[in-house]
Motif scaffolding. Structure first.
Motif, mmCIF file in Angstrom:
data_model
loop_
_atom_site.group_PDB
_atom_site.id
_atom_site.type_symbol
_atom_site.label_atom_id
_atom_site.label_comp_id
_atom_site.label_asym_id
_atom_site.label_seq_id
_atom_site.Cartn_x
_atom_site.Cartn_y
_atom_site.Cartn_z
ATOM 1 N N ILE A 1 -9.314 -84.899 -10.718
ATOM 2 C CA ILE A 1 -8.655 -84.736 -9.424
ATOM 3 C C ILE A 1 -7.198 -84.362 -9.675
ATOM 4 C CG2 ILE A 1 -7.978 -85.846 -7.263
ATOM 5 C CD1 ILE A 1 -10.335 -87.738 -7.590
ATOM 6 N N ASP A 2 -6.746 -83.262 -9.109
ATOM 7 C CA ASP A 2 -5.347 -82.860 -9.230
ATOM 8 C C ASP A 2 -4.482 -83.728 -8.324
ATOM 9 O OD1 ASP A 2 -6.089 -80.908 -10.968
ATOM 10 O OD2 ASP A 2 -5.871 -79.238 -9.567
ATOM 11 N N PHE A 3 -3.432 -84.324 -8.892
ATOM 12 C CA PHE A 3 -2.512 -85.149 -8.123
ATOM 13 C C PHE A 3 -1.269 -84.347 -7.744
ATOM 14 C CE2 PHE A 3 -4.295 -89.139 -10.389
ATOM 15 C CZ PHE A 3 -5.355 -89.176 -9.478
ATOM 16 N N SER A 4 -0.558 -84.837 -6.745
ATOM 17 C CA SER A 4 0.537 -84.085 -6.148
ATOM 18 C C SER A 4 1.863 -84.279 -6.875
ATOM 19 C CB SER A 4 0.698 -84.482 -4.676
ATOM 20 O OG SER A 4 1.817 -83.841 -4.108
ATOM 21 N N ALA A 5 2.294 -83.249 -7.581
ATOM 22 C CA ALA A 5 3.641 -83.255 -8.161
ATOM 23 C C ALA A 5 4.682 -83.146 -7.058
ATOM 24 C CB ALA A 5 3.788 -82.096 -9.148
ATOM 25 N N GLN A 6 4.314 -82.491 -5.953
ATOM 26 C CA GLN A 6 5.246 -82.336 -4.829
ATOM 27 C C GLN A 6 5.614 -83.690 -4.231
ATOM 28 O OE1 GLN A 6 6.439 -79.192 -3.752
ATOM 29 N NE2 GLN A 6 7.899 -80.424 -2.599
ATOM 30 N N GLN A 7 4.646 -84.591 -4.121
ATOM 31 C CA GLN A 7 4.934 -85.920 -3.587
ATOM 32 C C GLN A 7 5.933 -86.658 -4.465
ATOM 33 O OE1 GLN A 7 1.915 -89.011 -3.951
ATOM 34 N NE2 GLN A 7 2.376 -89.739 -1.869
ATOM 35 N N ILE A 8 5.754 -86.559 -5.780
ATOM 36 C CA ILE A 8 6.681 -87.222 -6.699
ATOM 37 C C ILE A 8 8.075 -86.624 -6.556
ATOM 38 C CG2 ILE A 8 7.201 -87.646 -9.135
ATOM 39 C CD1 ILE A 8 4.176 -87.629 -9.645
ATOM 40 N N ALA A 9 8.166 -85.307 -6.472
ATOM 41 C CA ALA A 9 9.469 -84.654 -6.345
ATOM 42 C C ALA A 9 10.139 -84.987 -5.018
ATOM 43 C CB ALA A 9 9.303 -83.142 -6.485
ATOM 44 N N ASP A 10 9.357 -85.055 -3.943
ATOM 45 C CA ASP A 10 9.913 -85.310 -2.616
ATOM 46 C C ASP A 10 10.299 -86.770 -2.403
ATOM 47 O OD1 ASP A 10 9.516 -82.670 -1.961
ATOM 48 O OD2 ASP A 10 7.750 -83.021 -0.703
ATOM 49 N N SER B 1 13.029 -90.597 -4.788
ATOM 50 C CA SER B 1 14.470 -90.338 -4.758
ATOM 51 C C SER B 1 15.302 -91.443 -5.397
ATOM 52 C CB SER B 1 14.924 -90.136 -3.310
ATOM 53 O OG SER B 1 14.585 -91.267 -2.515
ATOM 54 N N ASN B 2 14.688 -92.585 -5.651
ATOM 55 C CA ASN B 2 15.412 -93.682 -6.293
ATOM 56 C C ASN B 2 15.384 -93.509 -7.817
ATOM 57 O OD1 ASN B 2 16.780 -96.039 -6.822
ATOM 58 N ND2 ASN B 2 15.051 -97.394 -6.383
ATOM 59 N N GLY B 3 16.168 -92.564 -8.299
ATOM 60 C CA GLY B 3 16.219 -92.302 -9.741
ATOM 61 C C GLY B 3 15.913 -90.866 -10.093
ATOM 62 N N ASN B 4 15.155 -90.175 -9.237
ATOM 63 C CA ASN B 4 14.873 -88.755 -9.432
ATOM 64 C C ASN B 4 15.634 -87.925 -8.407
ATOM 65 O OD1 ASN B 4 13.125 -89.220 -11.580
ATOM 66 N ND2 ASN B 4 11.295 -89.274 -10.282
ATOM 67 N N ASN B 5 15.778 -86.626 -8.703
ATOM 68 C CA ASN B 5 16.570 -85.752 -7.838
ATOM 69 C C ASN B 5 15.826 -84.487 -7.437
ATOM 70 O OD1 ASN B 5 19.034 -87.362 -7.906
ATOM 71 N ND2 ASN B 5 19.194 -86.743 -10.044
ATOM 72 N N GLY B 6 14.554 -84.622 -7.131
ATOM 73 C CA GLY B 6 13.788 -83.473 -6.658
ATOM 74 C C GLY B 6 13.790 -82.322 -7.637
ATOM 75 N N CYS B 7 14.243 -81.157 -7.179
ATOM 76 C CA CYS B 7 14.298 -79.974 -8.038
ATOM 77 C C CYS B 7 15.477 -79.999 -8.994
ATOM 78 C CB CYS B 7 14.369 -78.712 -7.189
ATOM 79 S SG CYS B 7 12.815 -78.299 -6.350
ATOM 80 N N ALA B 8 16.312 -81.024 -8.891
ATOM 81 C CA ALA B 8 17.467 -81.141 -9.787
ATOM 82 C C ALA B 8 17.195 -82.079 -10.952
ATOM 83 C CB ALA B 8 18.691 -81.619 -9.012
ATOM 84 N N SER C 1 11.088 -82.850 2.678
ATOM 85 C CA SER C 1 11.140 -84.230 3.151
ATOM 86 C C SER C 1 9.869 -84.950 2.738
ATOM 87 C CB SER C 1 11.292 -84.271 4.676
ATOM 88 O OG SER C 1 12.500 -83.658 5.085
ATOM 89 N N CYS C 2 10.001 -86.214 2.390
ATOM 90 C CA CYS C 2 8.854 -87.001 1.929
ATOM 91 C C CYS C 2 7.850 -87.195 3.066
ATOM 92 C CB CYS C 2 9.334 -88.356 1.408
ATOM 93 S SG CYS C 2 8.000 -89.409 0.799
ATOM 94 N N ARG C 3 6.622 -86.784 2.824
ATOM 95 C CA ARG C 3 5.560 -86.937 3.826
ATOM 96 C C ARG C 3 4.838 -88.260 3.642
ATOM 97 N NH1 ARG C 3 1.703 -82.077 3.023
ATOM 98 N NH2 ARG C 3 0.410 -83.441 4.332
ATOM 99 N N THR C 4 4.614 -88.943 4.748
ATOM 100 C CA THR C 4 3.910 -90.230 4.688
ATOM 101 C C THR C 4 2.659 -90.260 5.555
ATOM 102 O OG1 THR C 4 5.342 -91.085 6.452
ATOM 103 C CG2 THR C 4 6.018 -91.507 4.170
ATOM 104 N N SER C 5 2.437 -89.209 6.332
ATOM 105 C CA SER C 5 1.252 -89.158 7.185
ATOM 106 C C SER C 5 0.458 -87.897 6.893
ATOM 107 C CB SER C 5 1.661 -89.184 8.666
ATOM 108 O OG SER C 5 2.471 -88.057 8.984
ATOM 109 N N GLY C 6 -0.837 -87.968 7.209
ATOM 110 C CA GLY C 6 -1.707 -86.825 6.991
ATOM 111 C C GLY C 6 -1.924 -86.512 5.526
ATOM 112 N N VAL C 7 -1.804 -87.539 4.675
ATOM 113 C CA VAL C 7 -1.921 -87.342 3.232
ATOM 114 C C VAL C 7 -3.076 -88.183 2.694
ATOM 115 C CG1 VAL C 7 -0.772 -87.636 1.008
ATOM 116 C CG2 VAL C 7 0.537 -86.879 2.993
ATOM 117 N N ASN C 8 -3.917 -87.571 1.881
ATOM 118 C CA ASN C 8 -5.015 -88.292 1.233
ATOM 119 C C ASN C 8 -4.514 -88.866 -0.096
ATOM 120 O OD1 ASN C 8 -7.523 -89.243 0.372
ATOM 121 N ND2 ASN C 8 -8.111 -87.265 -0.475
#
Length: 420
Positions: free
Chosen positions: A243-252, A255-262, A294-301
């Motif tokens: 199952i492919d997991f979402s790298a986008q969710q981790i990036a979005d 934020s407590n220690g990571n900086n998205g695309c930075a 923006s971090c999505r919290t709804s409509g996500v499996n």
């Protein structure tokens, strides 16, 4: 009128049948360059000399293949200068004798080093290391606190020394027996058998997902983290499909220690997943966008991973890295990729003289998924999954020299994960 139409069609077909036609499809830009340029004939006194006509022909092919269009003539001239330098670098590197790898001119050929570092990397040195660096730079008013910590460390190391001495006494009793067994074992095993035992690859167990492309976003850490979690979950559930997991969710969301695309790292990514209840979104429900959102919290499996834990490989210890790889799964690593050899790597076992290994020099995150031995090159290597797309390297993978002095810091910042 009909004859005119046939004549006009013929002109169009002839115009399309230019040398650039060969660079489309499965052919690479480097295939076209090699068909056009006999680099050895252009080599003179250690410097590759290409005339402007040849360079311009290759430049036109590059722009056609990758659909390049620049905002002004001035920008195109600047890009051409960058391209020319990269072209010479690749050709000169591939002419070197006794080299275990090959480079190719690719889609990054008109990028500056700064652009490449910003958009295709993104590893931030771990928080614990930065904290150690900050402590050493504090004012003298903190000296008392440092003294207390040193005293505590002395007591801790004294206890470790006592336990170590006890273990040494035990090991000495077994040394002679183990040495004799190892001696006869080595003499009864062929070289070929030894090399076969030096092969391990999680991909052969169908628990490694496909190679992804982070595009123009410095979130390599998110893809490397997803790779680790995907395999751990597949092993835990004994799944027949990955199952492919979402790298986008981790990036979005981390934020407590990571900086998205930075940029970011493994620790903050895992802490986010743990704080999220040990869950991670599927790639299909939270697809990659190539930019921070923006971090999505709804409509996500989301998949329930369980209790997520992680550990650190002793700095520079490739033996421990191999053990953790086979025992747990793919390993999140930092690599010092501050050389154009990574930028234009095509195939083979990458070996770089004097490649930095200091932890603070690591600038790009990838995932080790196996190791092997190349009989032709007589070289052991790590199998490393990158996030620069399948057209880079060996279908998106890198083979990096193994047991070669911690090549480029492969074991300088390495983490393994566990799902309890």
């Amino acid at each position: 009128m009909r004859l005119y139409g046939i004549f006009f069609t013929g002109i169009i077909l002839i115009s399309l049948c230019t040398p650039c036609e060969g660079i489309f499809g499965s052919s690479s830009l480097q295939d076209y360059v090699d068909s056009l340029v006999d680099a050895a004939k252009f080599k003179f006194d250690g410097v590759l000399n290409l005339n402007d006509s040849v360079i311009n022909q290759i430049w036109s092919a590059f722009k056609t293949k990758y659909g390049r269009a620049y905002s002004s003539l001035g920008e195109e001239k600047q890009r051409l200068r960058v391209f020319r330098d990269h072209l010479r670098f690749v050709l000169e590197s591939n002419l070197k004798k006794m080299q275990t790898f090959q480079l190719e001119l690719n889609e990054f050929a008109d990028w500056t080093a700064d652009e490449f570092n910003t958009l295709k990397k993104g590893l931030i040195v771990s928080t614990s290391f930065r904290r150690d660096m900050m402590i050493t730079g504090q004012d003298e008013e903190d000296s008392l606190g440092r003294s207390v910590r040193k005293l505590h460390r002395r007591h801790y190391h004294a206890r470790r020394l006592k336990r170590s001495l006890h273990k040494r006494r035990h090991h000495r009793k077994r040394f002679l027996k183990d040495w004799i067994l190892n001696f006869f074992s080595k003499n009864n095993t062929s070289d070929n058998g030894n090399q076969q035992s030096n092969v391990f690859d999680w991909r052969t167990k169908s628990v490694v997902s496909s190679v992804k492309d982070q595009r123009k976003c410095g979130c390599c850490y998110a893809f490397a983290t997803a790779t680790v979690m995907e395999t751990l979950y597949a092993i835990k559930t004994n799944s027949k499909t990955i199952i492919d997991f979402s790298a986008q969710q981790i990036a979005d969301c981390s934020s407590n220690g990571n900086n998205g695309c930075a940029g970011g790292n493994f620790g903050p990514s895992v802490r986010y997943l743990a704080d999220n209840g040990g869950k991670i979104a599927t790639e299909s429900s939270y697809p990659y966008a190539g930019a921070q959102k923006s971090c999505r919290t709804s409509g996500v499996n989301e998949i329930q991973l369980g209790n997520i834990q992680y550990g650190v490989i002793p700095e520079g210890n490739e033996k421990k890295l191999a053990e953790a790889l086979t025992n747990y799964g793919p390993i999140f690593i930092g690599i010092d990729t501050d050389t154009k050899l990574f930028m234009f790597y095509k195939t083979g076992v990458l070996k770089i003289d004097n490649c930095p290994t200091r932890r603070q020099d690591m600038d790009h995150a990838m995932a080790v998924v196996g190791y092997g031995y190349d009989d032709a090159l007589k070289s052991s290597y790590w199998i490393i999954k990158n996030s620069w797309g399948t057209k880079w390297g060996e279908q998106g993978y890198l083979r990096l020299a193994k047991d070669a002095g911690n090549m480029c810091g492969v074991a300088s910042m390495a983490y393994y994960g566990k799902l309890a």
